[in-house]
Design an enzyme around this catalytic site. Structure first.
Site, PDB file in Angstrom:
ATOM      1  N   GLN A 259       0.821  -1.212   0.000  1.00 41.61           N
ATOM      2  CA  GLN A 259       0.000   0.000   0.000  1.00 41.61           C
ATOM      3  C   GLN A 259       0.849   1.253   0.000  1.00 41.61           C
ATOM      4  OE1 GLN A 259      -3.387  -0.319  -0.571  1.00 41.61           O
ATOM      5  NE2 GLN A 259      -2.449  -2.330  -0.869  1.00 41.61           N
ATOM      6  N   HIS A 262       1.694   3.088  -3.332  1.00 42.14           N
ATOM      7  CA  HIS A 262       0.709   3.862  -4.093  1.00 42.14           C
ATOM      8  C   HIS A 262       1.142   5.312  -4.216  1.00 42.14           C
ATOM      9  CE1 HIS A 262      -2.588   1.251  -5.158  1.00 42.14           C
ATOM     10  NE2 HIS A 262      -2.568   0.692  -3.964  1.00 42.14           N
ATOM     11  N   GLU A 327      -8.977   1.053   5.759  1.00 47.19           N
ATOM     12  CA  GLU A 327      -9.484   0.641   4.452  1.00 47.19           C
ATOM     13  C   GLU A 327      -9.272  -0.859   4.263  1.00 47.19           C
ATOM     14  OE1 GLU A 327      -8.695   1.721  -0.271  1.00 47.19           O
ATOM     15  OE2 GLU A 327      -7.163   2.161   1.223  1.00 47.19           O
ATOM     16  N   HIS A 328      -8.035  -1.306   4.471  1.00 45.32           N
ATOM     17  CA  HIS A 328      -7.694  -2.724   4.375  1.00 45.32           C
ATOM     18  C   HIS A 328      -7.199  -3.208   5.735  1.00 45.32           C
ATOM     19  CE1 HIS A 328      -6.662  -0.964   0.325  1.00 45.32           C
ATOM     20  NE2 HIS A 328      -7.475  -1.939  -0.056  1.00 45.32           N
ATOM     21  N   ASP A 361      -7.049  -6.707  -4.222  1.00 43.84           N
ATOM     22  CA  ASP A 361      -6.959  -5.607  -5.184  1.00 43.84           C
ATOM     23  C   ASP A 361      -7.301  -6.051  -6.593  1.00 43.84           C
ATOM     24  OD1 ASP A 361      -6.315  -3.557  -3.481  1.00 43.84           O
ATOM     25  OD2 ASP A 361      -4.151  -3.692  -3.797  1.00 43.84           O
ATOM     26  N   HIS A 420     -52.852  18.825   4.541  1.00 41.96           N
ATOM     27  CA  HIS A 420     -52.469  17.416   4.671  1.00 41.96           C
ATOM     28  C   HIS A 420     -53.605  16.634   5.342  1.00 41.96           C
ATOM     29  CE1 HIS A 420     -48.399  18.735   3.757  1.00 41.96           C
ATOM     30  NE2 HIS A 420     -47.944  17.488   3.843  1.00 41.96           N
TER      31      HIS A 420
END
Length: 431
Positions: A259, A262, A327-328, A361, A420
């Site tokens: 990761q 990235h 996230e992971h 992934d 109403h």
């Protein structure tokens, strides 16, 4: 990497500082994006051509040149090496199989007096898929966005991808073909998002925009939200590995690298209750990092936002995981399933020593578009449900209208909404 210990009196403050990431755009970027969007709305294709030529260094003269014909997508797939074709097709099939289990059906029930209540589930008519171009090439992202959209039944899926210097990525086109993309336009940046949101003479407006992009793309998606739907405003990629100390340190180091490579803002964290194991992983990091082609990016990410956290025990590890809401999440432990009741917040959970996050992934099946920056506390992975919408169904029988009309009338009077009340009571039997 920063080393944190839960025994420190400042631990939770230190952890909060480690997680801090500013997601808002700079004012300069926001103003630029707003001007681009306004120009696209006003001048349509002409503005789109101007921005494409300027930012992607191209010489487009007619908007029709921006579209890649569908047969070109098939050609890209057909010309891939056999291993590439097989990998894309297998990944797409696995992603499709997983997401088919997410499909929702319309439903209803009928009450004793004949009143029908229910929900109608329908797919979105059109979706725009943004795919990064240039140096970046993410055929996996094409599949992860396109396949669930098509499983959901989206009528028209339009992909936009920038092609700086006229460079077209064949893998991305092949993935568009195997993923079922209907139309592809070679435009990118905030101008592509604006074109999808508002439409031009050539690019039709869509109902929702999904897919990753740079800060200009993310800012544009945030600005056009409301006119169209969006998937999410994603932050840098994250991984948190929980290790019981029995997993090979080199494996964990490489998972953290996966990761960190990235970009410089990505976050990689190890949590363990084995202090010696923490040191062993650090040694593996130092040993393996010089061998990595993207070592400069990895080193920057680990230095800026990486962390090795030593906690007291498993219970405290779970508490840290839920606070981070990664996230992971890799559960590199002996019995990962026993951990599931403890984990409340994570985008995707990778269970066991042999389950590398990288498998998720590309080809495991579940979606790799996941909530970041602690938003897993209230968000979920991209799925079929993001490409469907739900309409409530209400059908009153005469008896139901009478019963419910009295109730609605009483509540409407209490709110001072007398029309109403009258509307509901007109249908009350005997009045």
């Amino acid at each position: 990497m920063k080393h944190l210990s839960s025994t420190s009196s400042e631990f939770w403050n230190e952890l909060s500082d480690l997680l801090a990431w500013e997601s808002s755009s700079e004012e300069r970027i926001e103003q630029t994006v707003k001007q681009i969007i306004a120009d696209i709305r006003q001048r349509g294709d002409s503005a789109l051509i101007d921005f494409t030529n300027k930012f992607d260094r191209r010489s487009v003269s007619n908007a029709m040149e921006l579209e890649i014909p569908h047969h070109r997508l098939k050609q890209a797939f057909d010309e891939l090496p056999e291993a590439g074709q097989k990998s894309l097709a297998t990944a797409a099939a696995r992603i499709r199989s997983y997401h088919e289990r997410q499909t929702q059906s319309s439903w209803h029930y009928v009450e004793a007096d004949g009143t029908l209540l229910g929900q109608q589930v329908t797919p979105l008519d059109s979706v725009g898929l943004y795919v990064p171009g240039g140096k970046a090439a993410y055929p996996s992202s094409v599949l992860m966005n396109a396949v669930p959209a098509k499983v959901a039944g989206v009528g028209q899926l339009i992909m936009v991808v920038p092609t700086p210097d006229e460079v077209v990525n064949e893998w991305v086109l092949a993935a568009a073909y195997i993923g079922g993309v209907d139309r592809v336009f070679t435009v990118g940046g905030a101008q592509a998002v604006a074109a999808l949101a508002y439409g031009t003479e050539t690019i039709p407006a869509v109902d929702k925009i999904v897919g990753p992009g740079n800060i200009y793309v993310a800012t544009a998606k945030r600005i056009v939200f409301g006119t169209v739907g969006i998937d999410m405003i994603a932050g840098p990629s994250e991984i948190l590995v929980v290790s019981d100390g029995l997993t090979e340190p080199d494996w964990i180091a490489m998972d953290l690298f996966s990761q960190a490579e990235h970009d410089e803002d990505a976050q990689s964290i190890l949590v363990t209750w084995d202090a010696e194991h923490a040191l062993a992983v650090q040694a593996s990091i130092e040993k393996l990092l010089p061998q990595q082609p993207r070592q400069d990016i990895i080193r920057a990410a680990l230095t800026n936002r990486g962390g090795i956290i030593v906690v007291k025990d498993e219970q405290e590890a779970a508490k840290v995981v839920n606070y981070v809401s990664p996230e992971h999440l890799e559960l590199s432990v002996e019995d990962p399933q026993a951990w599931l009741p403890k984990i409340r917040h994570a985008g995707a959970i990778f269970m066991g020593r042999y389950t590398a996050e990288a498998i998720g992934d590309y080809c495991a099946g579940p979606n790799h578009v996941l909530p970041t920056a602690r938003t897993a506390r209230f968000s979920s992975p991209l799925g079929v449900y993001d490409f469907q919408k739900r309409s409530s169904l209400i059908f009153c029988s005469p008896e139901g209208a009478s019963t419910l009309g009295e109730i609605a009338g009483t509540l409407a009077d209490a709110e001072g909404l007398h029309a109403h009340a009258a509307s509901a009571r007109y249908r009350v039997m005997g009045r």
